[in-house]
Design a protein around this motif. Sequence first.
Motif, PDB file in Angstrom:
ATOM      1  N   UNK A  65       0.795  -1.223   0.000  1.00 33.70           N
ATOM      2  CA  UNK A  65       0.000   0.000   0.000  1.00 33.70           C
ATOM      3  C   UNK A  65       0.825   1.268   0.000  1.00 33.70           C
ATOM      4  N   UNK A  66       1.942   1.273   0.726  1.00 33.12           N
ATOM      5  CA  UNK A  66       2.799   2.451   0.758  1.00 33.12           C
ATOM      6  C   UNK A  66       3.383   2.744  -0.625  1.00 33.12           C
ATOM      7  N   UNK A  67       3.816   1.684  -1.309  1.00 32.39           N
ATOM      8  CA  UNK A  67       4.360   1.858  -2.660  1.00 32.39           C
ATOM      9  C   UNK A  67       3.279   2.338  -3.615  1.00 32.39           C
ATOM     10  N   UNK A  68       2.097   1.752  -3.511  1.00 33.31           N
ATOM     11  CA  UNK A  68       0.997   2.139  -4.391  1.00 33.31           C
ATOM     12  C   UNK A  68       0.591   3.592  -4.165  1.00 33.31           C
ATOM     13  N   UNK A  69       0.629   4.032  -2.902  1.00 23.04           N
ATOM     14  CA  UNK A  69       0.205   5.400  -2.567  1.00 23.04           C
ATOM     15  C   UNK A  69       1.068   6.451  -3.246  1.00 23.04           C
ATOM     16  N   UNK A  70       2.310   6.098  -3.576  1.00 21.57           N
ATOM     17  CA  UNK A  70       3.201   7.028  -4.262  1.00 21.57           C
ATOM     18  C   UNK A  70       2.948   7.065  -5.769  1.00 21.57           C
ATOM     19  N   UNK A  71       2.039   6.231  -6.258  1.00 16.10           N
ATOM     20  CA  UNK A  71       1.804   6.132  -7.700  1.00 16.10           C
ATOM     21  C   UNK A  71       0.437   6.645  -8.123  1.00 16.10           C
ATOM     22  N   UNK A  72      -0.364   7.092  -7.170  1.00 15.14           N
ATOM     23  CA  UNK A  72      -1.745   7.468  -7.487  1.00 15.14           C
ATOM     24  C   UNK A  72      -1.833   8.885  -8.036  1.00 15.14           C
ATOM     25  N   UNK A  73      -2.956   9.235  -8.699  1.00 20.16           N
ATOM     26  CA  UNK A  73      -3.137  10.602  -9.196  1.00 20.16           C
ATOM     27  C   UNK A  73      -3.061  11.628  -8.068  1.00 20.16           C
ATOM     28  N   UNK A  74      -2.646  12.838  -8.403  1.00 19.04           N
ATOM     29  CA  UNK A  74      -2.392  13.868  -7.386  1.00 19.04           C
ATOM     30  C   UNK A  74      -3.623  14.208  -6.569  1.00 19.04           C
ATOM     31  N   UNK A  75      -4.811  14.156  -7.163  1.00 18.13           N
ATOM     32  CA  UNK A  75      -6.024  14.569  -6.456  1.00 18.13           C
ATOM     33  C   UNK A  75      -6.722  13.426  -5.726  1.00 18.13           C
ATOM     34  N   UNK A  76      -6.160  12.236  -5.771  1.00 20.94           N
ATOM     35  CA  UNK A  76      -6.745  11.104  -5.045  1.00 20.94           C
ATOM     36  C   UNK A  76      -6.199  11.084  -3.623  1.00 20.94           C
ATOM     37  N   UNK A  77      -7.094  10.980  -2.658  1.00 25.46           N
ATOM     38  CA  UNK A  77      -6.701  10.926  -1.262  1.00 25.46           C
ATOM     39  C   UNK A  77      -6.843   9.492  -0.731  1.00 25.46           C
TER      40      UNK A  77
END
Length: 238
Positions: A65-77
Motif C-alpha cells: 500500500x505504501x508503494x501504491x500510494x506514491x503512484x496514485x493521481x495527485x487529487x486522489x486521497x
Amino acid sequence: MNQLISCIIVDDEPLAVKLLESFVTKTPDLRLLGSFTDSVEAINAIKEQKPDLLFLDIQMPDLNGMELAHMIPANTRVIFTTAFKEYAFESYEVSALDFLLKPIRYNKFLSAVEKAKQWYEREPADEDNKTKSLFIRVDGELRNITIDSITYVSGMKDYVMFYLDGESKPLITHLTMKAVEAMLPTDKFLRVHRSYIIAVDKIKKIDRNDCIYIGEEIIHVPEGYQAQFKEFIETRSF
C-alpha cells in the motif's frame, strides 16, 4: 463537494473488501467505482478512473500500500486500512487522510469519510472566490476558523495544532501536515519545516541564522526548506 465522493477499495483479503463494500453501500456520500484484491491490477484502474478516495490496505504482495500510494493521481486521497498499527506514522508521509486499524468499526469508518468530505468541500481558491475560513474537528465538534486568524500550524505525529491570533492555546485536530498545506492559500502560507507551516504576514523577524520569529515561537528553517523560503521572502523584500 456537492457530488458523491468516488472511491476504490484495494485489499488482498476478500473478507475485508466485502466489509468495506458494505460500509460504502450504506454511506450516502460515497460512490464505489470498484474493488480489487490485486494491487498491481488496482493501480491501472486508479490511474484511469482517478477516484477521489482510496481505501487502501498496506501489507499486500507484489505492490504494498505504501508503494501504491506514491503512484496514485495527485487529487486522489488515501485512507489506509491495516491490521498493523506500526504503519500509522509512516502513512502520514504520503497523501493519507486517515488510518483505520482492523477490525474496522463503522463509526471509525464514518469519521474517516468525514475527513474526506471536509477535504473535498473546500471552495476553489481563485481570485474571485477565495476560501475565507476552514472547518476543523476539535474534541468532536467542527470549529470554523478564519484563514486570516492563523499564525502558524505545527505537526506532531498524526495531529496538527493551529495557533490563532488572540488564542492562548492551539486548536488540536487529527490531520496531516500535507493535508493542511494543500488547504491553505499559497500566497499567504509557506511550509518552512517538516513540522511547521507559517502565515508569512505574521512573521516578526528573520535573524541571520535563518530563524523565524512568529507568535511565541522561534522556528529554524532547515536546509531542505531554505531555497524555497528565501525565494519567497525575496519577492517581498526591498
